[in-house]
Design a protein around this motif. Structure first.
Motif, PDB file in Angstrom:
ATOM      1  N   VAL A  30      67.579  41.659  50.492  1.00 55.88           N
ATOM      2  CA  VAL A  30      67.906  40.184  50.204  1.00 55.88           C
ATOM      3  C   VAL A  30      66.542  39.463  49.717  1.00 55.88           C
ATOM      4  N   ASP A  31      65.573  39.992  50.517  1.00 55.29           N
ATOM      5  CA  ASP A  31      63.977  39.418  50.139  1.00 55.29           C
ATOM      6  C   ASP A  31      63.603  39.873  48.788  1.00 55.29           C
ATOM      7  N   ASP A  32      64.083  41.244  48.454  1.00 53.75           N
ATOM      8  CA  ASP A  32      63.589  41.596  47.138  1.00 53.75           C
ATOM      9  C   ASP A  32      64.474  40.997  46.040  1.00 53.75           C
ATOM     10  N   LEU A  33      65.678  40.845  46.329  1.00 55.47           N
ATOM     11  CA  LEU A  33      66.616  39.848  45.139  1.00 55.47           C
ATOM     12  C   LEU A  33      65.575  38.475  45.063  1.00 55.47           C
ATOM     13  N   ASP A  34      65.035  37.816  45.866  1.00 54.12           N
ATOM     14  CA  ASP A  34      64.583  36.796  45.766  1.00 54.12           C
ATOM     15  C   ASP A  34      62.857  36.917  45.103  1.00 54.12           C
ATOM     16  N   ARG A  35      62.539  37.817  45.538  1.00 53.21           N
ATOM     17  CA  ARG A  35      61.181  38.238  44.909  1.00 53.21           C
ATOM     18  C   ARG A  35      61.307  38.542  43.493  1.00 53.21           C
ATOM     19  N   TRP A  36      62.120  39.250  43.081  1.00 53.28           N
ATOM     20  CA  TRP A  36      62.445  39.691  41.694  1.00 53.28           C
ATOM     21  C   TRP A  36      63.681  38.914  40.915  1.00 53.28           C
ATOM     22  N   SER A  37      63.923  37.675  41.343  1.00 52.33           N
ATOM     23  CA  SER A  37      65.023  36.807  40.877  1.00 52.33           C
ATOM     24  C   SER A  37      64.722  36.461  39.233  1.00 52.33           C
ATOM     25  N   VAL A  38      63.542  36.794  38.818  1.00 55.12           N
ATOM     26  CA  VAL A  38      63.648  36.685  37.301  1.00 55.12           C
ATOM     27  C   VAL A  38      64.421  37.553  36.770  1.00 55.12           C
ATOM     28  N   MET A  39      64.648  38.560  37.080  1.00 56.52           N
ATOM     29  CA  MET A  39      65.758  39.582  36.555  1.00 56.52           C
ATOM     30  C   MET A  39      66.957  38.743  36.288  1.00 56.52           C
TER      31      MET A  39
END
Length: 498
Positions: free
Chosen positions: A118-127
């Motif tokens: 979930v943290d990584d989704l937030d971190r790379w939400s640009v995708m």
């Protein structure tokens, strides 16, 4: 892009430690509802027609999206059959393609961390903001295991297909150690059409495990030569290739305290003793590690080495410094005479190599992005990867881009957007980008994100050996050839258990 049948035929057997993936689920009502929302145009291929065997387990459950994706996507979380937590996001305006993410680390917790994906989704939400669906696994456990992490990454792709149908195109993205994981995904799972169409590797640890940590091996022994407090003379002795003796209760805070005691690294220079300053100067000069990441590199050489050696390799040593000549200190002769030396156990080194080294057997487009002054995964990892692909005859599948940034854990959002767009165009049109074309295209994305475009299109990193002390045979790449991988795959129990 048309994949060569001859090249696909060269793929290796499945890893000995790969767990079985069984069962197939039809699309769920959740996927049907999503298809209706999107008009059905992008989701009309059921998983059964995709030809992939799906891991059994409960379907993903709807979950709150990170704040960065509020009103932009529908998010889901779940846990796969192997116990790996994962997160999925589907944009409200989905372009039909999927980015599968491989996270870095490795984290050292015992189990799968549900917050990591979930943290990584937030971190790379640009995708997701650019219209791509996103899926990322937290991996089934902490600790080292590149093939395990690659399998868990492939499993979350299968789970996505089972629930939402096959995407038009699928890309794998990995950052840091996740770059190693994603590169392994490419070599092991991209041999069939419809699985992966392209790869984006950012600030990746692309030298593999058998060579990619040699500078941390050097740090471990050089630190102990000067500091003599890991272990202290009053503590039980152990060989430094263990990182830390099994059963030690040393914490990260305790490690910081010992590093400060020896070097005064957190103190202003004026407050350090003469010995602390000399110790710090010698350690940095000999190892080439930046002062600002000295603690994190030392932490890896202590705690992660213990995980690799004790937990994953049964207390066998995969590391070697027997013939390394250390230079740059105030007294190189004394350093080389006094530093601890050891040679690798050949089977331990083989198992680490088989788990994490790359063969260069790549036949999909791969785009890399790397900060020139990355203080953690040195930019020379890109030279190792370039030499690996060229050594396997696949250099044409690689484009490398470099930026004048100085961080490891995150690059400019505009550059991530430009990179995935360039990779997507390459896959769709078979027109290979150049560093200059990616840099030019970044300006349009920066008008949206405003985080800057810092490309240096003329930069070429030096060889890996120009940054890291090469061991015997360590100047030629791949570190593990495809032929070696095939031979080793026939050895019962080879590698690192998941």
């Amino acid at each position: 892009m048309v994949r060569s049948d001859a090249r696909a035929a060269r793929r290796r057997p499945l890893p000995s430690f790969r767990s079985a993936v069984t069962g197939r689920r039809p699309r769920t009502r959740l996927a049907v509802a999503l298809a209706a929302v999107l008009g059905g145009a992008l989701l009309n291929v059921p998983a059964a027609q995709a030809g992939a065997r799906q891991p059994a387990g409960p379907p993903p459950a709807a979950a709150a999206c990170p704040a960065s994706l509020t009103d932009k996507a529908t998010c889901y979380t779940g846990q796969d059959v192997n116990g790996a937590h994962y997160a999925i996001a589907v944009p409200k305006k989905w372009n039909g393609s999927l980015v599968v993410h491989a996270h870095g680390g490795p984290d050292l917790g015992a189990g799968s961390d549900p917050a990591r994906s979930v943290d990584d989704l937030d971190r790379w939400s640009v995708m997701v903001d650019r219209g791509y669906a996103w899926a990322g696994s937290s991996y089934r456990r902490g600790g080292y295991g590149t093939r395990m992490a690659a399998e868990d990454t492939e499993n979350v792709r299968k789970l996505f297909v089972a629930e939402f149908g096959r995407p038009k195109r699928t890309f794998v993205h990995g950052q840091s150690w996740g770059g190693n994981v994603a590169a392994k995904v490419v070599e092991e799972y991209a041999d069939r059409p419809g699985r992966y169409d392209g790869a984006l590797l950012t600030n990746g640890v692309l030298g593999g495990g058998s060579r990619g940590y040699d500078y941390r091996v050097d740090l471990r022994v050089v630190y102990q030569y000067y500091c003599q407090n890991l272990p202290r003379p009053t503590e039980p002795a152990y060989p430094l290739w263990q990182g830390l003796r099994p059963g030690s209760t040393l914490t990260s805070a305790g490690l910081r305290s010992r590093l400060q005691e020896c070097t005064g690294y957190t103190s202003p220079a004026a407050e350090r003793t003469a010995l602390q300053q000399r110790n710090l100067d010698d350690i940095l000069a000999v190892t080439g590690i930046p002062e600002r990441t000295l603690e994190s590199h030392l932490r890896f050489s202590v705690f992660t080495f213990r995980d690799i050696v004790h937990e994953r390799l049964g207390d066998r040593n995969p590391f070697d410094n027997a013939r390394v000549r250390y230079t740059g200190s105030h007294d190189d002769r004394a350093l080389n005479a006094g530093v601890e030396r050891f040679s690798a156990d050949p089977e331990a080194r083989r198992d680490l190599s088989w788990d994490s080294d790359l063969t260069g057997e790549v036949d999909i487009p791969v785009l890399t992005l790397h900060a020139i002054d990355d203080p953690t995964a040195f930019v020379e990892h890109e030279s190792a990867y370039r030499a690996t692909l060229r050594g396997a005859g696949n250099g044409r599948d690689l484009v490398q881009t470099f930026t004048r940034e100085t961080e490891h854990s995150g690059l400019s959002t505009s550059e991530y957007a430009a990179s995935i767009a360039a990779l997507d165009t390459w896959v769709r049109t078979d027109r290979k980008p150049t560093p200059a074309s990616v840099a030019r295209a970044c300006a349009a994305h920066d008008s949206t994100y405003g985080t800057g475009c810092f490309y240096d299109t003329e930069f070429t990193p030096g060889s890996y050996a120009s940054r890291v002390n090469a061991r015997p045979g360590g100047r030629s790449w791949p570190a593990m050839t495809a032929a070696q991988e095939r031979r080793w795959s026939r050895i019962d129990g080879v590698g690192i258990a998941p």
